[in-house]
Design a protein around this motif. Sequence first.
Motif, PDB file in Angstrom:
ATOM      1  N   ASP A 142       0.836  -1.206   0.000  1.00  0.00           N
ATOM      2  CA  ASP A 142       0.000   0.000   0.000  1.00  0.00           C
ATOM      3  C   ASP A 142       0.870   1.256   0.000  1.00  0.00           C
ATOM      4  N   TYR A 143       1.972   1.241   0.743  1.00  0.00           N
ATOM      5  CA  TYR A 143       2.896   2.377   0.747  1.00  0.00           C
ATOM      6  C   TYR A 143       3.505   2.574  -0.647  1.00  0.00           C
ATOM      7  N   ILE A 144       3.881   1.470  -1.269  1.00  0.00           N
ATOM      8  CA  ILE A 144       4.475   1.545  -2.615  1.00  0.00           C
ATOM      9  C   ILE A 144       3.486   2.173  -3.595  1.00  0.00           C
ATOM     10  N   HIS A 145       2.223   1.752  -3.519  1.00  0.00           N
ATOM     11  CA  HIS A 145       1.215   2.284  -4.442  1.00  0.00           C
ATOM     12  C   HIS A 145       0.847   3.726  -4.109  1.00  0.00           C
ATOM     13  N   ALA A 146       1.115   4.143  -2.881  1.00  0.00           N
ATOM     14  CA  ALA A 146       0.933   5.559  -2.516  1.00  0.00           C
ATOM     15  C   ALA A 146       2.184   6.368  -2.873  1.00  0.00           C
ATOM     16  N   GLU A 147       3.205   5.641  -3.361  1.00  0.00           N
ATOM     17  CA  GLU A 147       4.482   6.234  -3.785  1.00  0.00           C
ATOM     18  C   GLU A 147       5.189   6.979  -2.648  1.00  0.00           C
TER      19      GLU A 147
END
Length: 359
Positions: A284-289
């Motif tokens: 989720d953090y990765i997709h929130a960049e």
Amino acid sequence: MKRIVVSVSNDLVTDQRVAKICRTLSELDYEILLIGRKNYSPYVLNRTYKTKRMIMLFNRGFLFYAELNIRLFFLLLFTKKDILFSNDLDTLLPNYLVSKIQGKELIFDSHELFSEIPELTHRKFVKSVWQRLEKWILPKLEKVITVSDSIKEHYENLYNIHVTVVRNLPFTQTTDQVSFPFSTKGKTVIIYQGSVNIGRGLELMVETMKLLENHLLVIVGVGDITESLETKVLSSGLEDKVKFMGKILPKDLKHLTPNANIGISLEEDLGLNYRYALPNKVFDYIHAEIPVIVSNLPEMSKLVCSYQIGEIINNRTPKELAKLILRVEKKDYSEALKSAKKELNWSLEKTKLIALLNS
């Protein structure tokens, strides 16, 4: 049209993995019935397929699991289906028995090493019961999926079975940002999202906030140590540096997470379940960049090293973690995060599930 009955022991509302799998099954024209339980929560469940949520008399301990397994057995036995889809060890026994009695195909999805969860560390008898159940059924299964390579290897080595890894990756989608309900102006926002339980590194993070200026820790979620953690924050005078947001639905949380500057996943090595974990929140953090700081555990450290999307903490002290946070602030991870986001998404990952269904 084939009918799949999917069963899980939770309330369904926040289980992103089960929701994604059911959505994929719907796209493949399966008729779905998703069975779980109903907690006393204000959230309404809106799905495009049928769901059934059991109101339980007991909500924890032996009586809960006994009630769950007995009720689920009879519900599965008298429900029309072609395929049974069991999620985690606590729903496996009734699914396995019904699959044998009625000759139905069974798929087992292990979201974690259930028999190795920290809550069982000091409960040897209870742990042995789950381990015996696992040892009895898993070697007999032909279709098993799980969330990480480490759990796959554990099961394959222990039970001589084939396991397919289907990671719990998000959909790639563009979302509008929604501001936090408090001022973050001029501050570096560090976010934690997930269960607020022992062994998640949250006590360490609160201690670390004492050493940081112009930083704000946002904790999203609830759990066993929420109350004690709130007390710790108040007694330490950190109420302006640590904010608790409680439970937020995934569909709402995805609008908030991009406002943060750093995401943390600091699970402790409290047994194999945590050691082999590949938490949803990291993706989720990765997709929130936003860059991540993770524990030096096999799956998380491998992910961070492979994609260069953050840092790994080796020395779990407030001083060391504070240094790491300051280091992450100064580095640009934007291109690495965009690249990782492109590869780590459900649209690609679901092909493994589809291949298993078609085999």
